[in-house]
Design an enzyme around this catalytic site. Structure first.
Site, PDB file in Angstrom:
ATOM      1  N   GLU A 103       0.920  -1.108   0.068  1.00  0.00           N
ATOM      2  CA  GLU A 103       0.054  -0.031  -0.106  1.00  0.00           C
ATOM      3  C   GLU A 103       0.877   1.186   0.010  1.00  0.00           C
ATOM      4  OE1 GLU A 103      -3.596   1.806   2.547  1.00  0.00           O
ATOM      5  OE2 GLU A 103      -2.171   0.532   3.584  1.00  0.00           O
ATOM      6  N   LYS A 135      -9.372   2.547  -3.483  1.00  0.00           N
ATOM      7  CA  LYS A 135      -9.870   1.745  -2.055  1.00  0.00           C
ATOM      8  C   LYS A 135     -11.307   2.356  -1.958  1.00  0.00           C
ATOM      9  CE  LYS A 135      -8.821   1.403   2.851  1.00  0.00           C
ATOM     10  NZ  LYS A 135      -7.841   1.493   3.827  1.00  0.00           N
ATOM     11  N   CYS A 188      -5.696  -2.750   2.756  1.00  0.00           N
ATOM     12  CA  CYS A 188      -5.804  -2.743   3.943  1.00  0.00           C
ATOM     13  C   CYS A 188      -6.892  -3.144   4.818  1.00  0.00           C
ATOM     14  CB  CYS A 188      -5.328  -1.275   4.404  1.00  0.00           C
ATOM     15  SG  CYS A 188      -4.752  -0.945   6.159  1.00  0.00           S
TER      16      CYS A 188
END
Length: 504
Positions: free
Chosen positions: A265, A322, A374
Site C-alpha cells: 500500500e 479503495k 488494508c
C-alpha cells in the site's frame, strides 16, 4: 454464586475482566476455547439484573473487550501523529468506550426483551446481530468478530459455508451447549440432546474441512512480494523520496524472474504518472511477460482529493481505488469542526475519497485478481463480493501505523480468514509485515517476519469456483437470526398469555 454478582461491584469487575479475556481467543494468543466460555459468562452475568443494571455491566464487558483487543489505535494516535500522551489516551479511551456501548445495547436488549426466552436460540442469534451492527454502524468496525477465533479449529470447515458470522453463531451456541451439558438441574435427555448437537457441530466442521469448494485454475504463478519496511515518519518526507524509490527497485531486482511483482500500500510517495517510469524499471529483471501491482496515491476524478489506489505495469492491467476508508486515518468525519485542532486530525493523506467500482478486479497475466486495500480485508461480505469470478486474492497494507501492537497480528488473522471463506489463495504484501502467501484454506505457505526489509518469492495456485458464503453473503444468516429472536418472543408471548388466561 450468581447472587453475589447481582448489581454488585464484584459482578461489574468480573464483567470487565471477562471482556478483556476475550482477546485471548484471537491472534497472537489463539486460545480459541475462550470464545466458547466468555459469551456464556457474559450471559450468566446478566441474570436477574434490571435493564439499567445490565447496561452498565454490558458496557464494562465491552470496555474489557475493546480495551484489551483494540487499544492499539493509541500507537497511531500518539507515536505517528505526535499527539501528546494525555490527548492520545483520551482519544483512545473515547474510541474504546464508544465501541463498548454496543455491548451495553446487547445487554439491555437481552434483559429487556429476551431473558425469558430459550438462551440456546436467542443468545447466539443476538450476538450475531450485534456483530453485524458493529460491522455496519459509522462505516463499521468488523474487528474481533468471534468467529475469527476458529481459523484453525475443527469448526473451520463451516467458514466457506456460513462465513465468519456463522462461525460466531456456532461458537456462542457451542459454549451454551457445553454449559447445558453440565447443568445439574436439567434432565438427562436434555443434557444428552445438548451433547449430541455439540458433537454434530464439531464433526460437521471436521467433515466440511475436506470439502473442496474450488478447483485449480491453470498453472501456479510465481509471485515476488516486496516488503520495503519504510518508517512511517519517513514516508512523506521529500528528502527520503529517492531513497524509498531505490529501495523498492533494488529489492525487486533481487527477486529475479517472476510472473508478478507486488509492492505494498502507498509504496512510493508519488502520483501514478510520476511512478510509472519506476514501475516499468522495476520489471527489468522480472522477465518479458511479468507484471507489477503497486499501491499508490492517486488524484480523484475531480482532481481535488486523493484516493488510495492500486496501479499496474507490464502484463498486469487495470487499477483499483479503495472503497472502505478508515475514519480519521483516511478521511476525517466532521472535518470542518476537527481539522486543525490537534496533529492527529491533520495526518498526512487524511483527505481521501472512496472509489466506486465494486466488485472490482485486476488482471494479472491470465488470471483475475480480487483487490483489497488494508482495512477492506476486515469486511467479510465486501471481500466475498470482490472475490466473485476471480482466481486469487490480493491485499496490500501499511501496518506501520500500529507498530508492535496486537493490531497487525489480528489484521493478518482476518486476512487468512478471508482466504478460507472464499477458498482462494491470497498474496498479502505490507510495508513492514506481515507479508505472506496464503493458500485456499487460510494456511500460511510462506511469510516474512515483521520489521525487516526483505522479499518473498513463491508460487500460488489460482483457483476457480465459488463457496456457498460467496454466493449468499451474510444477509440470509442475519435475517434467520432476527426470525429466531422474533419466534422466541412469540413463544414467550403465548406462554405469558396462557398464564394470564388461566389466572383469570
Amino acid at each position: 454464586m450468581l447472587k453475589i454478582f447481582k448489581s454488585s461491584l464484584a459482578g461489574h469487575f468480573f464483567a470487565l475482566i471477562a471482556g478483556g479475556s476475550l482477546s485471548l481467543a484471537f491472534a497472537p494468543f489463539n486460545l480459541w476455547l475462550v470464545s466458547f466460555f466468555v459469551p456464556v459468562i457474559f450471559w450468566l452475568l446478566l441474570k436477574n439484573l434490571t435493564s439499567k443494571q445490565a447496561i452498565l455491566r454490558g458496557w464494562l464487558f465491552g470496555l474489557g473487550v475493546f480495551g484489551a483487543g483494540a487499544s492499539w489505535v493509541y500507537v497511531s494516535i500518539h507515536e505517528h501523529s505526535g499527539t501528546p500522551t494525555f490527548i492520545a489516551i483520551t482519544l483512545t479511551w473515547a474510541f474504546v468506550a464508544g465501541l463498548a456501548c454496543l455491548f451495553a445495547l446487547q445487554a439491555w436488549l437481552w434483559t429487556r426483551w429476551l431473558d425469558k426466552t430459550n438462551p440456546l436460540v436467542s443468545w447466539p442469534a443476538l450476538w450475531v446481530l450485534m456483530e453485524a451492527l458493529r460491522s455496519w454502524l459509522f462505516t463499521g468496525f468488523p474487528w474481533l468478530l468471534l468467529g475469527t477465533a476458529h481459523l484453525e479449529t475443527p469448526y473451520s470447515g463451516w467458514a466457506p459455508v456460513m462465513g465468519v458470522y456463522g462461525l460466531t453463531a456456532i461458537s456462542v451456541l457451542s459454549g451454551m451447549l457445553i454449559y447445558t451439558c453440565f447443568k445439574p438441574t436439567l434432565g438427562h435427555w436434555q443434557r444428552g440432546l445438548s451433547f449430541s448437537l455439540f458433537i454434530t457441530l464439531l464433526l460437521g466442521g471436521v467433515y466440511l474441512q475436506e470439502k473442496q469448494w474450488t478447483h485449480a485454475y491453470g498453472s501456479p504463478i510465481t509471485l515476488g512480494l516486496v516488503q520495503g519496511n519504510i518508517a512511517q515518519e519517513d514516508k512523506w518526507q521529500a528528502s527520503k523520496q529517492n531513497e524509498i524509490i531505490q529501495n523498492y527497485l533494488s529489492l525487486s531486482y533481487e527477486l529475479g524472474e517472476v510472473d508478478q511483482l507486488i509492492w505494498p500500500e502507498t509504496a512510493l510517495p508519488l502520483l501514478p504518472h510520476q511512478a510509472e517510469p519506476y514501475l516499468n524499471l522495476a520489471l527489468k529483471e522480472a522477465g518479458e511477460n511479468a507484471g507489477l501491482i503497486s499501491g499508490l496515491i492517486s488524484l480523484s476524478p475531480s482532481q481535488k482529493n486523493y484516493q488510495n489506489s492500486l496501479y499496474t505495469a507490464g502484463e498486469s492491467k487495470g487499477n483499483y481505488h479503495k472503497i472502505k476508508l478508515v475514519p480519521f486515518g483516511e478521511f476525517l468525519p466532521f472535518e470542518a469542526q476537527l481539522r486543525g485542532l490537534i496533529d492527529f486530525f491533520d495526518l498526512p493523506m487524511s483527505s481521501f475519497v472512496p472509489g466506486e467500482e465494486h466488485p472490482a478486479k485486476l488482471t494479472a497475466g491470465k488470471t483475475q485478481v480480487a483487490p483489497l486495500i488494508c482495512y477492506e480485508v476486515a469486511y467479510p461480505d465486501f471481500s466475498a463480493k470482490q472475490a466473485l469470478n476471480t482466481q486469487w486474492l490480493l491485499t496490500v497494507s501499511n501496518d506501520a501505523w500500529f507498530g508492535r501492537s496486537l493490531g497487525p497480528l489480528q489484521h493478518f488473522e482476518m486476512a487468512r480468514f478471508r482466504a478460507l471463506e472464499t477458498a482462494r489463495p491470497m498474496a498479502r504484501v505490507t510495508n513492514n509485515g506481515i507479508t505472506a502467501l496464503i493458500d485456499h484454506q487460510g494456511q500460511v505457505i510462506k511469510k516474512l517476519p515483521q520489521f525487516v526489509t526483505a522479499t518473498l518469492k513463491g508460487e500460488l495456485q489460482p483457483r476457480e469456483g465459488n463457496t456457498p458464503f460467496m454466493l449468499t453473503g451474510s444477509l440470509p444468516l442475519w435475517i434467520f437470526c432476527l426470525l429466531l429472536i422474533e419466534w422466541q418472543r412469540y413463544l414467550l408471548y403465548r406462554k405469558t398469555s396462557k398464564r394470564k388466561h388461566k389466572y383469570i
